[in-house]
Design a protein around this motif. Structure first.
Motif, PDB file in Angstrom:
ATOM      1  N   GLU A  18       0.825  -1.198   0.000  1.00  0.00           N
ATOM      2  CA  GLU A  18       0.000   0.000   0.000  1.00  0.00           C
ATOM      3  C   GLU A  18       0.869   1.261   0.000  1.00  0.00           C
ATOM      4  O   GLU A  18       0.532   2.258  -0.664  1.00  0.00           O
ATOM      5  CB  GLU A  18      -0.931   0.016   1.210  1.00  0.00           C
ATOM      6  N   LEU A  46       1.910   1.770  -3.460  1.00  0.00           N
ATOM      7  CA  LEU A  46       0.752   2.186  -4.250  1.00  0.00           C
ATOM      8  C   LEU A  46       0.537   3.690  -4.120  1.00  0.00           C
ATOM      9  O   LEU A  46       0.245   4.376  -5.104  1.00  0.00           O
ATOM     10  CB  LEU A  46      -0.491   1.443  -3.780  1.00  0.00           C
ATOM     11  N   GLY A  81       1.869  -1.986 -10.935  1.00  0.00           N
ATOM     12  CA  GLY A  81       1.611  -0.561 -10.769  1.00  0.00           C
ATOM     13  C   GLY A  81       2.348   0.284 -11.786  1.00  0.00           C
ATOM     14  O   GLY A  81       1.781   1.222 -12.363  1.00  0.00           O
TER      15      GLY A  81
END
Length: 415
Positions: free
Chosen positions: A117, A120, A148
């Motif tokens: 996360e 991200l 990503g």
């Protein structure tokens, strides 16, 4: 668990601090009696198994787990009487402790639910890309981070460049590989760099690579998911401006806690979460909803356990266990050790493959053989340019006998 029992466990962890801080870490790494005492701070793995897959997440010490259970009980008992009154202040105190540990300012970090996360937030939020720019990543970067980066072609209209890191590697070959990739792609404006590869355990020269990227006007997003707690480093000394970190791997916090770091003067270069009000604060870049208060609060206890065992002692112990098997098998004609002997290029994790066995299916079969025939638990890692491999991730409950058993098993399998 009774308060007296928690006190005994905490005292046991604290007792580790004196030898860990006073002794030479290299010598201490070889002291099996000391590490037997450290192992006693953790729950024992299931009998009959040599657990050499400690990379997905790390066990809490029993004292940390006791603290977590206590905090969880309080949150469950007091509910919003606590979370809407004193919890935020307590979380901020833990955040200040994390910032001090990292050597950064408290307003440069925010809690997340893990390293993925955190990355991200950085990859998805990086705002300085325009159509016609390019981004760069390598074959050994983490799978989710690769996805990503690839998504930026669709989301930002940029070109995505992937390249393979050298195998076998040296410091200079790694620096040269990044320099050549950047030179060949002058339109790159942002790149992903993994501090310690989850695939092979390779540690690239982060400071040097970051410096050469900056010299070309390229921002580096550093994935420290496996590095924090497994090796010693300073984000500031490495010149890092953006980093994602994990606290439930080698720091030993409860599952579901990480950190994102953005140097203060670069916070505006990461977009605000679509769920947050406009703000210059790093907190506006992260929105996880209701957090696991008990998990976040227990980070302070995990840092205490980490300090008690000793960061330098932990790092040297993991390297020692790694060297015990990897360097013993370095010259074996049928076994390829995938991190170099240079101690600056590896920590505790290292992967291997049997010569000629490069498919994922072969790696899965080898993992199965190690477990079913020898009771050694490992994990397969696909994705490296030269083929799938088996990752060995020792931890603080492991002994030299465990590593010697791995050596014996691999010699038998590769005979």
């Amino acid at each position: 668990m009774t308060p007296s029992r928690r006190a005994v466990l905490a005292a046991g962890a604290t007792a580790m601090a004196a030898p860990a801080l006073a002794a030479d870490p290299v010598s201490l790494a070889r002291d099996e009696r000391h590490w037997a005492r450290v192992a006693a701070l953790f729950d024992s793995p299931p009998p009959g198994v040599i657990q050499l897959e400690n990379g997905q997440f790390g066990a809490m010490t029993r004292a940390t787990r006791a603290a977590y259970e206590q905090k969880l009980a309080r949150v469950n008992r007091e509910t919003t009487l606590y979370t809407r009154r004193g919890a935020l202040q307590d979380v901020q105190a833990v955040r200040a402790k994390a910032a001090a540990f990292l050597g950064v300012d408290v307003d440069e970090i925010a809690f997340t639910r893990g390293g993925t996360e955190s990355m991200l937030v950085l990859i998805g939020g990086y705002s300085r890309l325009k159509p016609g720019n390019a981004v760069l990543y390598a074959d050994l970067d983490y799978d989710s981070m690769q996805v990503g980066m690839e998504s930026l072609a669709r989301l930002r209209g940029v070109r995505v460049v992937r390249f393979a890191l050298p195998e076998p590697a040296t410091r200079q070959r790694l620096i040269d590989a990044y320099e050549q990739a950047l030179k060949a792609n002058p339109d790159v404006r942002m790149m992903l760099l993994t501090h310690l590869s989850h695939r092979t355990g390779l540690i690239p020269p982060v400071k040097e690579i970051t410096a050469l990227a900056k010299a070309r006007g390229v921002d580096v997003l550093l994935d420290c998911g496996h590095a924090l707690g497994q090796t010693e480093f300073s984000l500031r000394d490495m010149g890092v401006e953006f980093a994602g970190l994990n606290l439930h791997k080698w720091i030993g916090s409860p599952l579901g806690v990480g950190l994102v770091y953005i140097r203060r003067d670069r916070i505006r270069d990461i977009e605000i979460s679509i769920l947050a009000e406009p703000s210059d604060a790093i907190d506006a870049r992260v929105h996880t909803g209701t957090v696991s208060y008990a998990s976040v609060l227990t980070v302070a206890d995990a840092f205490d356990a980490h300090a008690a065992i000793g960061p330098a002692a932990k790092a040297r112990r993991l390297q020692f266990l790694r060297d015990r098997w990897a360097e013993t098998l370095r010259d074996h004609p049928r076994i390829q050790v995938l991190t170099p002997p240079d101690p600056s290029l590896h920590a505790g994790i290292t992967s291997f493959r049997i010569t000629g066995q490069t498919s994922l299916g072969q790696a899965l079969e080898l993992k199965k053989t190690l477990f079913e025939r020898h009771g050694i638990f490992t994990v397969e890692r696909p994705g490296a340019a030269k083929g799938a491999c088996i990752r060995v991730s020792p931890s603080f409950v492991n002994t030299v006998d465990h590593m010697d058993a791995l050596v014996a098993a691999l010699k038998e399998i590769a005979a």
